[in-house]
Design a protein around this motif. Structure first.
Motif, PDB file in Angstrom:
ATOM      1  N   ASP A   1      15.371 -56.267  42.907  1.00 29.00           N
ATOM      2  CA  ASP A   1      16.102 -55.934  41.685  1.00 29.00           C
ATOM      3  C   ASP A   1      16.993 -54.719  41.877  1.00 29.00           C
ATOM      4  O   ASP A   1      17.937 -54.503  41.113  1.00 29.00           O
ATOM      5  N   LEU A   2      16.645 -53.915  42.874  1.00 27.20           N
ATOM      6  CA  LEU A   2      17.478 -52.758  43.212  1.00 27.20           C
ATOM      7  C   LEU A   2      17.122 -52.327  44.627  1.00 27.20           C
ATOM      8  O   LEU A   2      15.948 -52.370  45.007  1.00 27.20           O
ATOM      9  N   VAL A   3      18.133 -51.959  45.390  1.00 26.83           N
ATOM     10  CA  VAL A   3      17.904 -51.403  46.727  1.00 26.83           C
ATOM     11  C   VAL A   3      18.674 -50.095  46.811  1.00 26.83           C
ATOM     12  O   VAL A   3      19.881 -50.070  46.586  1.00 26.83           O
TER      13      VAL A   3
ATOM     14  N   PRO B   1      29.987 -55.098  36.897  1.00 26.25           N
ATOM     15  CA  PRO B   1      28.693 -54.662  37.434  1.00 26.25           C
ATOM     16  C   PRO B   1      28.126 -53.432  36.740  1.00 26.25           C
ATOM     17  O   PRO B   1      26.957 -53.122  36.893  1.00 26.25           O
ATOM     18  N   ILE B   2      28.985 -52.714  35.993  1.00 24.92           N
ATOM     19  CA  ILE B   2      28.533 -51.463  35.371  1.00 24.92           C
ATOM     20  C   ILE B   2      28.640 -51.610  33.861  1.00 24.92           C
ATOM     21  O   ILE B   2      29.728 -51.758  33.321  1.00 24.92           O
ATOM     22  N   TRP B   3      27.484 -51.630  33.215  1.00 23.27           N
ATOM     23  CA  TRP B   3      27.435 -51.741  31.768  1.00 23.27           C
ATOM     24  C   TRP B   3      26.594 -50.581  31.244  1.00 23.27           C
ATOM     25  O   TRP B   3      25.888 -49.919  32.015  1.00 23.27           O
ATOM     26  N   PRO B   4      26.686 -50.317  29.922  1.00 25.44           N
ATOM     27  CA  PRO B   4      26.035 -49.121  29.383  1.00 25.44           C
ATOM     28  C   PRO B   4      24.526 -49.054  29.653  1.00 25.44           C
ATOM     29  O   PRO B   4      23.979 -47.969  29.741  1.00 25.44           O
ATOM     30  N   GLY B   5      23.851 -50.165  29.831  1.00 25.36           N
ATOM     31  CA  GLY B   5      22.407 -50.124  30.052  1.00 25.36           C
ATOM     32  C   GLY B   5      21.980 -49.806  31.483  1.00 25.36           C
ATOM     33  O   GLY B   5      20.786 -49.682  31.753  1.00 25.36           O
ATOM     34  N   ARG B   6      22.930 -49.676  32.403  1.00 27.45           N
ATOM     35  CA  ARG B   6      22.559 -49.363  33.786  1.00 27.45           C
ATOM     36  C   ARG B   6      21.855 -48.010  33.849  1.00 27.45           C
ATOM     37  O   ARG B   6      22.311 -47.035  33.229  1.00 27.45           O
ATOM     38  N   SER B   7      20.778 -47.931  34.626  1.00 24.62           N
ATOM     39  CA  SER B   7      19.981 -46.699  34.668  1.00 24.62           C
ATOM     40  C   SER B   7      20.540 -45.701  35.675  1.00 24.62           C
ATOM     41  O   SER B   7      21.362 -46.035  36.520  1.00 24.62           O
ATOM     42  N   GLU B   8      20.044 -44.464  35.592  1.00 29.29           N
ATOM     43  CA  GLU B   8      20.388 -43.419  36.558  1.00 29.29           C
ATOM     44  C   GLU B   8      20.056 -43.873  37.980  1.00 29.29           C
ATOM     45  O   GLU B   8      20.756 -43.532  38.929  1.00 29.29           O
ATOM     46  N   LEU B   9      18.932 -44.605  38.082  1.00 28.09           N
ATOM     47  CA  LEU B   9      18.467 -45.087  39.380  1.00 28.09           C
ATOM     48  C   LEU B   9      19.462 -46.089  39.966  1.00 28.09           C
ATOM     49  O   LEU B   9      19.744 -46.090  41.164  1.00 28.09           O
TER      50      LEU B   9
ATOM     51  N   ALA C   1      28.080 -47.796  41.918  1.00 28.13           N
ATOM     52  CA  ALA C   1      29.341 -47.172  42.326  1.00 28.13           C
ATOM     53  C   ALA C   1      29.639 -47.492  43.795  1.00 28.13           C
ATOM     54  O   ALA C   1      30.789 -47.779  44.164  1.00 28.13           O
ATOM     55  N   GLN C   2      28.593 -47.469  44.626  1.00 23.22           N
ATOM     56  CA  GLN C   2      28.786 -47.846  46.039  1.00 23.22           C
ATOM     57  C   GLN C   2      29.310 -49.278  46.133  1.00 23.22           C
ATOM     58  O   GLN C   2      30.221 -49.570  46.903  1.00 23.22           O
ATOM     59  N   HIS C   3      28.707 -50.140  45.331  1.00 23.95           N
ATOM     60  CA  HIS C   3      29.136 -51.545  45.332  1.00 23.95           C
ATOM     61  C   HIS C   3      30.622 -51.667  44.976  1.00 23.95           C
ATOM     62  O   HIS C   3      31.381 -52.368  45.656  1.00 23.95           O
ATOM     63  N   GLU C   4      31.052 -50.964  43.926  1.00 21.55           N
ATOM     64  CA  GLU C   4      32.458 -51.046  43.514  1.00 21.55           C
ATOM     65  C   GLU C   4      33.386 -50.559  44.623  1.00 21.55           C
ATOM     66  O   GLU C   4      34.456 -51.130  44.861  1.00 21.55           O
TER      67      GLU C   4
END
Lengths: 320, 288
Positions: free
Chosen positions: A301-303, A110-118, A124-127
């Protein structure tokens, strides 16, 4: 924990527990060396296998699997898991529920280098929450972390959100694994205020329809395609109904756009006390309120959520 | 006069909650309501508490050109709300539902295409009837209207109820008017269909009509053979409403159910993981 040997580390046919290792890798060779034995061990054991990773890594795994690729479910995580909040219900639990009584083996990145600050706090919560959502379930979820291109912060957090770490042939217990709910709560942070010019609409019981129509007009004007306008309207409708039912009856909706997204914030005086709300779909078909937040996660796309006693803010992002 | 567009837009099968905080507004609303019904050839039953029946009859004679004739022929009937809701001083939901069902049958025997009922329930608090009992009554009243032989509007005074009780009362009606402006809030129109056997659901389904949707769907459960729920006119359905549609198919057991819906609704049912029920078949259709 005793480090496993290369022979048995990914195949334990008697395993009836949940395992959630972070695979720390550098470069595609280490990536394949860490993931392929996991997949093959699953296929050999007759377990259902899902690989949900970003496109380039997915292509590498598909190519390396050859004919076996058809025996594995392959999903592009940047699509299926664009919103980190929908990975548990829409990707992981959906796969587990499709194979009742089996031990699903999943590679989830779920976490790749292109993930934004937002996006990052939600990732991290998801993990962290995977550990709570899968506690007591018979499954294994391996999460690759790119040591070369991810921030050190993401690697540090992986130590807190994964009970087990894997690197090359080695597996060891994380010395910094934290209580899942406490770690998730660390990322429950205040959101920056909306822009001053953003229009605000009231949430009321007898204004739900008017609110939906106003949100639709704003989103259409902002250039969202029709089907995404409807997705947003449904998501806002679910949150507004929650406000009316569970959070004192009134709240507000604020709308704006940033460079990438249409942003819609729903605020009320409630407190979202269940950290897994919106991540565990109710079983069966019975009509319940439990599906509202799940569909919000599925559609957006994001919550991002910030909640505390007496004040909850949910911010929905849809790409423009 | 307000709301004419609303009253003329009503159709048989509708069941609408009307918050009537200002009783003095009622006569004008009732004239419009009666006028719209008479124009459509329907029988019109006005059950009134305030204004009193005699005052309402006088006002209708004075202001509505067709009223004297319609009153004389029995196409327009003004009743004391007490006779329908509490003939012995007590509100018995079962008895009132029987009374209204008999009125609907009578209108049909008299040859009218349908009965248009205005019910004045602003007396509720004065008679000590609580919101929950009324919400239960209105939920069951949906089965009177869903057959498409009658339409009903129910006047309540929201000030008489705590906000939760008021919301339950509103949600027992498929549609309701917004108090401040008397413009429609979200609303549903639900009518049973004969060929094919089933139910057509149009409009917006959300928290404000949740109980009403469940009650009209319950009318489909006992139907024999295959039944078709036409949801192509459903412009909005929240997650609860969507799973309610699937629940009907589950409750019908072995008897098959077809849900005709937009491609979007089918996709959402899949996302909700409720679309795959053995007794339910989905058919993609476009809005009527």
């Amino acid at each position: 924990m005793i480090p496993h040997t290369a022979e048995n580390r990914f195949s334990n046919p008697d395993a009836q527990h949940f395992d959630h290792p972070a695979l720390l890798y550098r470069g595609i060779d280490e990536y394949l060396a860490g993931t392929l034995p996991f997949i093959r061990a699953g296929l050999d054991a007759g377990d259902p296998v899902l690989v949900a990773v970003p496109g380039a890594n997915l292509a590498a795994i598909r190519a390396a699997l050859g004919d076996d690729a058809s025996r594995v479910r392959l999903d592009d995580m940047t699509v299926a898991g664009r919103n980190p909040g929908r990975i548990i219900p829409g990707v992981l639990l959906a796969f587990a529920r499709a194979h009742p009584g089996r031990r699903p083996r999943i590679i989830g990145e779920p976490i790749w280098p292109g993930r934004s600050e937002l996006e990052y706090p939600a990732c991290a919560q998801h993990e962290a929450l995977i550990n709570a959502a899968f506690a007591g379930r018979n499954a294994e979820i391996l999460c690759p972390y790119d040591l070369a291109d991810l921030d050190q912060r993401a690697i540090d957090d992986a130590y807190r959100t994964h009970p087990t770490l894997a690197m090359g042939a080695r597996r060891w217990a994380s010395p910094r694994y934290g209580d899942p709910l406490a770690v998730a709560a660390d990322f429950n942070r205040p959101l920056p205020p909306p822009p001053g010019h953003a229009p605000t609409l009231p949430v009321t019981f007898d204004g739900l329809s008017a609110l939906r129509h106003a949100v639709a007009r704003y989103a259409t004007t902002a250039g969202l395609p029709d089907d995404r306008v409807e997705d947003l309207v449904l998501a806002v409708g679910e949150l507004a109904a929650n406000t009316v039912e569970h959070a004192g009856g009134t709240g507000s909706v604020t709308l704006w756009t940033d460079e990438e997204h249409l942003v819609c914030q729903v605020s009320d005086g409630g407190h979202l006390t269940d950290p897994l709300a919106g991540r565990i779909p109710p079983a069966g078909t019975a009509a319940t309120g439990g599906r509202g937040l799940v569909i919000v996660n599925q559609l957006c796309d994001l919550v991002r959520v910030h909640t505390r006693p007496g004040a909850t803010t949910v911010r929905l992002y849809l790409r423009r | 006069m307000r709301g004419s567009a609303i009253w003329h837009g009503l159709a048989l099968g509708d069941h609408v909650c009307v918050p009537t905080a200002e009783v003095s507004d009622q006569p004008a609303m009732l004239h419009e309501f009666a006028d719209a019904g008479l124009r459509e050839g329907q029988k019109v039953l006005l059950a009134t508490s305030r204004p009193a029946p005699s005052a309402l009859v006088d006002a209708l004679r004075a202001k509505l050109p067709g009223a004297p004739d319609a009153l004389a022929h029995g196409q327009l009937v003004v009743s004391d709300a007490a006779d329908i809701y509490f003939p012995d001083g007590r509100f018995d939901p079962e008895r009132t539902l029987r009374t209204l069902a008999a009125e609907i049958d009578l209108a049909e025997r008299e040859g009218y295409p349908g009965l248009r009922i205005s019910g004045d329930l602003t007396w509720a608090a004065a008679h000590g009837v609580d919101g929950r009992l009324l919400a239960d009554y209105e939920t069951r009243a949906n089965l009177l209207f869903v057959g498409g032989r009658a339409l009903g509007v129910c006047h309540y005074d929201p000030r008489q109820f705590a906000s939760t009780a008021w919301q339950e009362l509103v949600a027992a009606h498929p549609a309701s008017l917004r108090p401040a402006t008397q413009t429609p809030v979200s609303g549903l129109r639900c009518v049973l269909t004969v060929a094919p056997t089933g139910l057509a659901v149009d409009g917006e389904a959300d928290l404000s009509n949740r109980a009403a949707l469940s009650s009209v769907l319950s009318a489909v459960v006992p139907m024999p053979g295959r039944c078709v729920i036409d949801a192509t006119g459903l412009r909005f359905a929240d997650a609860y409403a969507m799973s309610s549609l699937v629940d009907v198919a589950v409750a019908r057991g072995d008897r098959p159910t077809t849900l005709v819906c937009s491609p979007r609704l089918a996709r959402l049912l899949d996302l909700l993981d409720v679309g795959r029920v053995p007794a339910l078949s989905l058919r993609i259709g476009t809005a009527r």
